[in-house]
Design a protein around this motif. Structure first.
Motif, PDB file in Angstrom:
ATOM      1  N   ALA A   7       0.432  35.575 106.849  1.00  0.00           N
ATOM      2  CA  ALA A   7      -0.834  36.272 106.628  1.00  0.00           C
ATOM      3  C   ALA A   7      -1.039  36.691 105.178  1.00  0.00           C
ATOM      4  N   HIS A   8       0.035  36.821 104.403  1.00  0.00           N
ATOM      5  CA  HIS A   8      -0.069  37.270 103.012  1.00  0.00           C
ATOM      6  C   HIS A   8       0.106  36.147 101.992  1.00  0.00           C
ATOM      7  N   ARG A   9       0.326  34.925 102.438  1.00  0.00           N
ATOM      8  CA  ARG A   9       0.603  33.830 101.494  1.00  0.00           C
ATOM      9  C   ARG A   9      -0.554  33.562 100.540  1.00  0.00           C
ATOM     10  N   GLU A  10      -1.782  33.723 101.006  1.00  0.00           N
ATOM     11  CA  GLU A  10      -2.949  33.470 100.154  1.00  0.00           C
ATOM     12  C   GLU A  10      -2.973  34.397  98.941  1.00  0.00           C
ATOM     13  N   LEU A  11      -2.485  35.627  99.094  1.00  0.00           N
ATOM     14  CA  LEU A  11      -2.478  36.591  98.001  1.00  0.00           C
ATOM     15  C   LEU A  11      -1.616  36.128  96.831  1.00  0.00           C
ATOM     16  N   PHE A  12      -0.662  35.252  97.105  1.00  0.00           N
ATOM     17  CA  PHE A  12       0.277  34.810  96.079  1.00  0.00           C
ATOM     18  C   PHE A  12      -0.187  33.533  95.379  1.00  0.00           C
ATOM     19  N   LYS A  13      -1.395  33.102  95.676  1.00  0.00           N
ATOM     20  CA  LYS A  13      -1.905  31.899  95.028  1.00  0.00           C
ATOM     21  C   LYS A  13      -2.639  32.207  93.733  1.00  0.00           C
ATOM     22  N   LYS A  14      -2.973  33.479  93.516  1.00  0.00           N
ATOM     23  CA  LYS A  14      -3.623  33.826  92.241  1.00  0.00           C
ATOM     24  C   LYS A  14      -2.542  34.045  91.190  1.00  0.00           C
ATOM     25  N   VAL A  78      24.112  27.456  88.332  1.00  0.00           N
ATOM     26  CA  VAL A  78      24.422  28.197  89.549  1.00  0.00           C
ATOM     27  C   VAL A  78      23.523  27.633  90.648  1.00  0.00           C
ATOM     28  N   THR A  79      24.086  27.399  91.816  1.00  0.00           N
ATOM     29  CA  THR A  79      23.296  26.911  92.950  1.00  0.00           C
ATOM     30  C   THR A  79      23.199  28.012  93.995  1.00  0.00           C
ATOM     31  N   VAL A  80      21.976  28.250  94.472  1.00  0.00           N
ATOM     32  CA  VAL A  80      21.737  29.262  95.498  1.00  0.00           C
ATOM     33  C   VAL A  80      20.843  28.690  96.589  1.00  0.00           C
ATOM     34  N   LYS A  81      20.909  29.295  97.747  1.00  0.00           N
ATOM     35  CA  LYS A  81      20.029  28.921  98.848  1.00  0.00           C
ATOM     36  C   LYS A  81      18.867  29.918  98.890  1.00  0.00           C
ATOM     37  N   ASN A  82      17.670  29.380  99.085  1.00  0.00           N
ATOM     38  CA  ASN A  82      16.479  30.223  99.189  1.00  0.00           C
ATOM     39  C   ASN A  82      15.415  29.442  99.961  1.00  0.00           C
ATOM     40  N   PRO A  83      15.333  29.653 101.283  1.00  0.00           N
ATOM     41  CA  PRO A  83      14.353  28.916 102.081  1.00  0.00           C
ATOM     42  C   PRO A  83      12.913  29.194 101.629  1.00  0.00           C
ATOM     43  N   PRO A  84      11.992  28.280 101.926  1.00  0.00           N
ATOM     44  CA  PRO A  84      10.586  28.484 101.568  1.00  0.00           C
ATOM     45  C   PRO A  84      10.060  29.812 102.122  1.00  0.00           C
ATOM     46  N   GLY A  85       9.224  30.468 101.327  1.00  0.00           N
ATOM     47  CA  GLY A  85       8.593  31.709 101.759  1.00  0.00           C
ATOM     48  C   GLY A  85       9.507  32.919 101.763  1.00  0.00           C
ATOM     49  N   THR A  86      10.664  32.807 101.096  1.00  0.00           N
ATOM     50  CA  THR A  86      11.623  33.905 101.104  1.00  0.00           C
ATOM     51  C   THR A  86      12.121  34.229  99.705  1.00  0.00           C
ATOM     52  N   ILE A  87      12.750  35.389  99.618  1.00  0.00           N
ATOM     53  CA  ILE A  87      13.532  35.782  98.452  1.00  0.00           C
ATOM     54  C   ILE A  87      14.868  36.244  99.017  1.00  0.00           C
TER      55      ILE A  87
END
Length: 161
Positions: A7-14, A78-87
């Protein structure tokens, strides 16, 4: 791990900063600053312009397709895991460490798109953070108190899992 609800993904497109059409337009603004790049194409374009980022966060993809311009950077990787839409906590820890001990390339298995937020938190004032705005250009955010406050407001949209 923090997850951004759909629901909040659109806010992160600006843009989270000032949008420029190309790296060349913002080169005078980053001269003499610590430079951090998020994204394979932005990192590649910085290198092509003769600017080696202190921190580069890449994932081997651009707009969900494999990136054929993987930047060749010297320095620790350095290699890290970070799935889409996450931190992930792993990504945040890698960024915190990178700010203290650079240069470094953080290679993300997953997606690096949201890494700008913890990067702005970790970076000292005056640092130039650049990332790509798909189909539009490159965003430049100079770290200051306003940037950190805006990043904090963005994080309020996430859910801790």
């Amino acid at each position: 791990m923090l997850r951004l609800p759909e629901a909040h993904r659109e806010l992160f497109k600006k843009p989270f900063g000032v949008l420029y059409g190309s790296i060349a337009e913002l080169l005078p603004l980053i001269e003499g600053r610590m430079v951090c790049a998020v994204g394979d194409v932005v990192t590649h374009n910085l290198l092509a312009a003769g600017v080696v980022p202190d921190i580069a966060i890449i994932d081997g993809y651009t707009m969900r397709s494999p990136c054929n311009r993987l930047p060749l950077l010297r320095g620790r990787r350095v290699t890290v895991k970070n799935p889409p839409g996450t931190i992930t906590d792993e990504l945040v820890a890698a960024i915190d460490e990178a700010v203290r001990n650079r240069p470094v390339v953080i290679f993300v298995e997953g997606e690096e798109d949201l890494a700008v937020i913890p990067l702005v938190f970790a970076a000292p004032p005056g640092v130039a953070v650049l990332y790509g705005q798909p189909g539009e250009g490159v965003v430049l955010r100079i770290v200051d108190e306003a940037a950190k406050q805006e990043a904090a407001a963005m994080l309020e949209r996430f859910i801790r899992e």
